[in-house]
Design an enzyme around this catalytic site. Structure first.
Site, mmCIF file in Angstrom:
data_model
loop_
_atom_site.group_PDB
_atom_site.id
_atom_site.type_symbol
_atom_site.label_atom_id
_atom_site.label_comp_id
_atom_site.label_asym_id
_atom_site.label_seq_id
_atom_site.Cartn_x
_atom_site.Cartn_y
_atom_site.Cartn_z
ATOM 1 N N ASP A 138 0.779 -1.118 0.067
ATOM 2 C CA ASP A 138 0.006 0.022 -0.022
ATOM 3 C C ASP A 138 0.963 1.165 -0.056
ATOM 4 O OD1 ASP A 138 -2.381 -1.440 0.332
ATOM 5 O OD2 ASP A 138 -2.364 -1.500 2.363
HETATM 6 N N1 URA Z 1 -1.280 -5.509 3.970
HETATM 7 C C1 URA Z 1 -1.856 -4.511 3.978
HETATM 8 O O1 URA Z 1 -2.856 -4.113 4.697
HETATM 9 N N2 URA Z 1 -1.177 -3.584 3.157
HETATM 10 C C2 URA Z 1 0.012 -3.968 2.645
HETATM 11 O O2 URA Z 1 0.717 -3.114 2.028
HETATM 12 C C3 URA Z 1 0.300 -5.020 2.776
HETATM 13 C C4 URA Z 1 -0.182 -6.173 3.419
#
Ligand code: URA
Length: 258
Positions: A101
């Site tokens: 993310d």
């Molecule tokens: N899980 C999440 O919530 N975000 C990420 O970036 C990776 C795994």
């Protein structure tokens, strides 16, 4: 070598994509259209074409990158900077292996080897990904168990596979040392005076969108810091500053699957 493997390794696309190109008749072997992805070819001597152009067998590239927050994992984005803004010319042709993310930090791999990407990302391969998290809320033993056994996310539509929690530590914002705040919590906009927090490691072997955040949310915790620290047995190199990358050694590459 299989035709789909050859094309994926030659940076034509990910394995699932090149199979579609083959089935759509876009690929020729020795001037003849071939529509079977599993066909064996001789990568040294056969003449392979994709979309009318000769496919050259490419050297394979593998990088580990320490992703900073604020960058999206995408080749291009109209609004935000992307992780590719950090990569130099020598990395031409690589793509990211999975996604983090925008606000997640840590280990992100880049390669031009579609096979390698497939082996890490394909759910049946069960490659484990470990994350360090800090969340608002506390995690009690029964909630830890729930998370480890599997919780429902996506409005109850998906039951997560088993996960592993380690080094779980409940604390409050007041307990936190200044250097911990500076390292992890300096981006927070609120006054977290006496707010309950929890930190720890969680390992999953799948990768649904926002999975860790959703899993922790299902037990009443809100992730405020997330960093991927390993993929399989490959650990993020601590000496890489945020935004830095380097080649993977052969040993590191193999450690992912051990
Ligand atoms: N899980 C999440 O919530 N975000 C990420 O970036 C990776 C795994």
């Amino acid at each position: 070598m299989r035709l789909d493997k050859f094309l994926a390794q030659s940076s034509i696309g990910k394995r699932k994509d090149v199979r579609i190109y083959i089935k759509d008749g876009l690929v020729k072997v020795n001037k003849k259209i071939v529509t079977i992805p599993a066909i064996e070819i001789d990568e040294q001597n056969d003449y392979i074409e994709y979309n009318g152009e000769k496919v050259e067998y490419k050297e394979k590239l593998y990088y580990m990158f320490n992703k900073p927050k604020g960058y999206v994992t995408a080749k291009s984005d109209l609004e935000h900077k992307t992780v590719f803004d950090y990569l130099g010319d020598e990395t031409k042709g690589v793509f990211h292996v999975g996604r983090l993310d925008k606000d997640t930090e840590g280990l992100l791999l880049f390669t031009n080897d579609g096979e390698f990407e497939h082996k890490i990302m394909y759910p049946d391969k069960h490659v484990k990904k470990k994350y360090f998290f800090i969340a608002l809320g506390n995690l009690l033993d029964n909630e830890k168990e729930k998370l480890e056994e599997g919780v429902y996310i996506n409005n109850g539509e998906y039951l997560t596979k088993s996960s592993k929690l380690e080094a779980i530590y409940n604390f409050t914002y007041l307990d936190v040392e200044e250097d911990f705040k500076n390292k992890y919590l300096n981006h927070l906009e609120y006054n977290f005076f006496n707010q309950k927090l929890v930190k720890g490691n969680i390992t999953i072997s799948e990768g649904k969108k926002h999975q860790i955040k959703k899993m922790l949310k299902s037990v009443g915790c809100k992730v405020i810091y997330l960093k991927r620290i390993s993929i399989g047995n490959l650990k993020l190199d601590d000496s890489l500053e945020l935004g830095e990358y380097r080649n993977l050694t052969e040993e590191e590459k193999n450690s992912i699957f051990k």
